[in-house]
Scaffold this active site. Structure first.
Site, PDB file in Angstrom:
ATOM      1  CD  GLU A  86      -8.769   1.574   7.244  1.00 32.34           C
ATOM      2  OE1 GLU A  86      -8.859   0.599   8.118  1.00 32.34           O
ATOM      3  OE2 GLU A  86      -8.167   2.511   7.397  1.00 32.34           O
ATOM      4  CG  ASP A 126      -0.550  -0.700   2.433  1.00 35.70           C
ATOM      5  OD1 ASP A 126       0.891  -0.507   2.761  1.00 35.70           O
ATOM      6  OD2 ASP A 126      -1.053  -0.684   3.392  1.00 35.70           O
ATOM      7  CG  ASN A 166      -9.407  -0.450  11.300  1.00 33.26           C
ATOM      8  OD1 ASN A 166      -8.301  -1.244  11.109  1.00 33.26           O
ATOM      9  ND2 ASN A 166      -9.704   0.616  10.638  1.00 33.26           N
ATOM     10  CG  HIS A 189      -6.221  -1.615   8.356  1.00 32.87           C
ATOM     11  ND1 HIS A 189      -6.262  -0.177   9.007  1.00 32.87           N
ATOM     12  CD2 HIS A 189      -5.016  -1.838   8.563  1.00 32.87           C
ATOM     13  CE1 HIS A 189      -4.924   0.072   9.323  1.00 32.87           C
ATOM     14  NE2 HIS A 189      -4.276  -0.650   9.054  1.00 32.87           N
TER      15      HIS A 189
END
Ligand code: GLP
Length: 244
Positions: free
Chosen positions: A138, A62, A131, A133
């Protein structure tokens, strides 16, 4: 696994073994605090002559939208600083996402084509966001996605401040390999370390795909290894061991 050192050792040993088996291996590289120890160990193993990366192919998972590869805050700079710039990787074998591409959709499509041209990914090394991800996929994102642009969760942006040490603004968007691309990798190595990862690990251990926890998209992969550094919550080794 009791400490981060052991996680780094085991992860590095797996990557080195892959390059010994297949010198032309294609790997996807993570960023964040978690993999730093693994990269350190890999550099040491490489310098000791344990493996070569000369014929390897490298992608990163990413990147932040708007950051050029030479920006010190970019993930491209991170993977070069910690790993690619310290081993014998051939520049021709390195393809990193361009967060500064004038046409980001075209960049995402070109990235997918480059992965395909490399014959797909042999090993995707992954971290875990607090979270849930994976890369920048996400919660609530499309599990069939290929490389695409995402809006980052506020918690992700906060967690990423470490990447912006001089108080630079953390971008609001990122580019990321999609969950489909990641799941298509022949092997997955998920590294879990640091505070606040318990809920994500618990979702994995529950063993059920859950759209709120993107990491659970990896559960049905045939070759998923999870290494986690927290005594008590971690078993290391194959996922069924972790989930059992
Ligand atoms: C970022 C990266 C992820 C990484 C995550 C965890 O969000 N895009 O690929 O897995 O951070 O980072 P850390 O290892 O610092 O907890």
């Amino acid at each position: 696994m009791n400490g981060h050192g052991e996680l780094a050792d085991q992860a590095a040993a797996r990557v080195a073994a892959l390059f010994r088996r297949n010198p032309r291996a294609t790997i996807a590289l993570p960023t964040g605090a978690t993999p730093r120890g693994m990269y350190e160990r890999l550099v040491v193993l490489h310098r000791a002559g344990e493996f070569s990366c000369r014929d390897g192919r490298f992608f990163n998972l990413d990147e932040f939208v708007g950051l050029a590869p030479h920006s010190p805050c970019s993930y491209a700079a991170y993977v070069r600083r910690h790993f690619l710039g310290r081993i014998d990787a051939d520049p021709a074998g390195i393809r990193l996402l361009r967060g500064d591409a004038p046409d980001l959709d075209a960049e995402c499509r070109a990235y997918d084509r480059a992965i395909e041209a490399a014959g797909g990914i042999d090993l995707a090394i992954l971290g875990l966001g607090r979270n849930g991800h994976v890369a920048f996929n996400e919660p609530g994102g499309d599990w069939q996605s290929t490389t695409h642009r995402v809006t980052l969760a506020e918690s992700t942006r906060r967690a990423q401040r470490q990447q912006f040490p001089n108080g630079e603004a953390v971008p609001r968007q990122g580019l990321t390999m999609g969950l489909r691309t990641i799941r298509e990798a022949r092997a997955l190595l998920l590294l879990v370390a640091g505070a606040g990862k318990e809920a994500g690990l618990a979702a994995l251990r529950a063993g059920r795909p859950d759209a709120n926890w993107p990491v659970t998209a990896l559960l049905d992969h045939a070759d998923l290894v999870v290494l986690a550094d927290r005594a008590g919550v971690n078993a290391g080794g194959p996922l069924d061991e972790l989930a059992g």
